[in-house]
Design an enzyme around this catalytic site. Structure first.
Site, PDB file in Angstrom:
ATOM      1  N   ASP A 129      36.286  27.383  23.196  1.00  0.00           N
ATOM      2  CA  ASP A 129      36.893  27.236  24.656  1.00  0.00           C
ATOM      3  C   ASP A 129      37.246  25.839  24.954  1.00  0.00           C
ATOM      4  OD1 ASP A 129      37.571  28.572  27.105  1.00  0.00           O
ATOM      5  OD2 ASP A 129      35.735  28.239  27.933  1.00  0.00           O
ATOM      6  N   CYS A 183      37.278  51.204  24.904  1.00  0.00           N
ATOM      7  CA  CYS A 183      37.017  51.423  26.362  1.00  0.00           C
ATOM      8  C   CYS A 183      37.244  52.787  26.746  1.00  0.00           C
ATOM      9  CB  CYS A 183      37.975  50.317  27.026  1.00  0.00           C
ATOM     10  SG  CYS A 183      37.420  48.675  26.995  1.00  0.00           S
ATOM     11  N   CYS A 186      37.668  54.910  30.604  1.00  0.00           N
ATOM     12  CA  CYS A 186      36.707  54.049  31.523  1.00  0.00           C
ATOM     13  C   CYS A 186      37.579  53.048  32.428  1.00  0.00           C
ATOM     14  CB  CYS A 186      35.505  53.421  31.099  1.00  0.00           C
ATOM     15  SG  CYS A 186      34.438  52.668  32.035  1.00  0.00           S
ATOM     16  N   CYS A 193      35.683  45.360  40.872  1.00  0.00           N
ATOM     17  CA  CYS A 193      36.068  44.149  40.990  1.00  0.00           C
ATOM     18  C   CYS A 193      36.697  44.010  42.657  1.00  0.00           C
ATOM     19  CB  CYS A 193      37.329  43.526  40.607  1.00  0.00           C
ATOM     20  SG  CYS A 193      37.849  42.038  40.762  1.00  0.00           S
ATOM     21  N   CYS A 209      40.721  36.162  41.218  1.00  0.00           N
ATOM     22  CA  CYS A 209      39.378  36.144  40.227  1.00  0.00           C
ATOM     23  C   CYS A 209      38.540  35.281  41.069  1.00  0.00           C
ATOM     24  CB  CYS A 209      39.810  35.757  38.842  1.00  0.00           C
ATOM     25  SG  CYS A 209      38.197  35.947  38.027  1.00  0.00           S
ATOM     26  N   CYS A 237      31.324  34.578  38.097  1.00  0.00           N
ATOM     27  CA  CYS A 237      31.327  36.357  38.610  1.00  0.00           C
ATOM     28  C   CYS A 237      30.990  36.935  37.358  1.00  0.00           C
ATOM     29  CB  CYS A 237      32.190  36.495  39.678  1.00  0.00           C
ATOM     30  SG  CYS A 237      32.145  38.196  39.923  1.00  0.00           S
ATOM     31  N   CYS A 240      32.358  42.570  36.786  1.00  0.00           N
ATOM     32  CA  CYS A 240      32.999  43.281  36.040  1.00  0.00           C
ATOM     33  C   CYS A 240      32.266  43.557  34.459  1.00  0.00           C
ATOM     34  CB  CYS A 240      34.548  42.817  35.656  1.00  0.00           C
ATOM     35  SG  CYS A 240      34.501  41.271  34.929  1.00  0.00           S
ATOM     36  N   CYS A 244      29.965  47.520  33.326  1.00  0.00           N
ATOM     37  CA  CYS A 244      30.454  47.865  32.091  1.00  0.00           C
ATOM     38  C   CYS A 244      29.420  48.747  31.198  1.00  0.00           C
ATOM     39  CB  CYS A 244      30.828  46.855  31.001  1.00  0.00           C
ATOM     40  SG  CYS A 244      31.367  47.136  29.412  1.00  0.00           S
TER      41      CYS A 244
END
Length: 312
Positions: A129, A183, A186, A193, A209, A237, A240, A244
């Site tokens: 990252d 996914c 869904c 959010c 965000c 945060c 989300c 899941c």
């Protein structure tokens, strides 16, 4: 010549939970999350103040490492159950332990050195990252997992509670099959959010965000539309991810001791953060990925939570 199987075996010995390889010789950028998607995202201004996302090298891996032939993608599970006593503030789970850049970086450095000992003439670069690399795209293409509608990579084994890194190399390696998307229909992350940051499946507008505003933004005040919906979050945060189904079903505690919930920030009150001094900031964030958030931003975030939606 070192084989893909030998590389994976050594990477697993280093503690990586998932390892996959992309053969750049056969890779074609025609998938939904590739360069075209990045360009559309940038054109809409969804990167906010993150100017580095527009670095043109991010759109061509050979610009990062000339002669690149393969990408070795790695992942570490970082999930930790809620600690006891419960945290006094809401902080993204990835930051509960030691700085993940260092945790993954040390392992990738050893992997790169080992590879070069096997093939001295090869070249490599590794990132956690930290460079102009589409980490999530390479993870998906390497079979680590798929990019979910919340834009995080989801693995069958760990859900999306994984941290990614990659080693780009000039070695020619056999690639893995890209992961398929699971996914389905869904949309729980979109519905959950509070600020509507997931503007459509797989597309996150950073300007909406909570994680972006509490970590990346250096503005003196949070936008009213963000501050009103913080729901207690002062650093990042996880909403989300928490909703899941893959995380609710498959999350498992990590065996990486460095990711244990040890950050003193977890037991620091909102009132303390709202008046955080530079000296206290230095002590509290030492060795943490959240050192990226400066003392002024901690004060801003905590004050916004206290004034809009206190978290007990």
């Amino acid at each position: 010549m070192v084989t893909a199987a030998a590389i994976k075996e050594f990477a697993h010995q280093l503690g990586f939970h998932r390892v996959g390889i992309v053969d750049l010789r056969t890779y074609t950028d025609d998938h939904p999350s590739g360069v075209a998607a990045l360009q559309r995202w940038l054109a809409q201004g969804f990167q906010g103040e993150m100017a580095w996302m527009a670095n043109p090298r991010r759109q061509k891996i050979q610009a990062v490492l000339p002669g690149a032939k393969s990408v070795i993608s790695v992942a570490l599970n970082y999930y930790q159950p809620d600690p006891q006593p419960p945290p006094k503030v809401k902080i993204a789970r990835y930051a509960w332990g030691r700085d993940y850049h260092r945790v993954l970086g040390k392992r990738l450095q050893v992997l790169g050195q080992w590879l070069q000992s096997q093939v001295p003439e090869m070249d490599y670069r590794w990132y956690v990252d930290t460079g102009p690399v589409q980490d999530k795209v390479w993870a998906e293409q390497a079979g680590i997992g798929w990019i979910g509608k919340h834009s995080n990579v989801i693995s069958r084994q760990y859900g999306s509670w994984i941290l990614l890194g990659e080693l780009i190399t000039t070695l020619e390696l056999t690639g893995d099959r890209p992961h398929t998307n699971h996914c389905g229909t869904c949309t729980r992350c979109l519905a959950a959010c509070p600020t509507g940051a997931i503007v459509e499946p797989y597309v996150v507008d950073a300007n909406r965000c909570i994680a972006y505003h509490t970590i990346e933004s250096r503005a003196p005040e949070l936008p009213a539309a963000i501050a009103a919906h913080l729901e207690g979050w002062v650093a990042g945060c996880d909403i989300c991810q928490e909703v899941c189904p893959w995380n609710q079903r498959f999350a498992q505690p990590t065996d990486v001791e460095d990711f244990a919930a040890r950050s003193p920030l977890l037991q620091t009150s909102l009132e303390e953060l709202a008046t955080l001094s530079d000296a206290a900031w230095d002590e509290l964030t030492r060795g943490s990925a959240l050192r990226r958030i400066k003392s002024a931003q901690w004060r801003r975030n905590a004050q916004a939570v206290l004034s809009s939606n206190p978290y007990d």
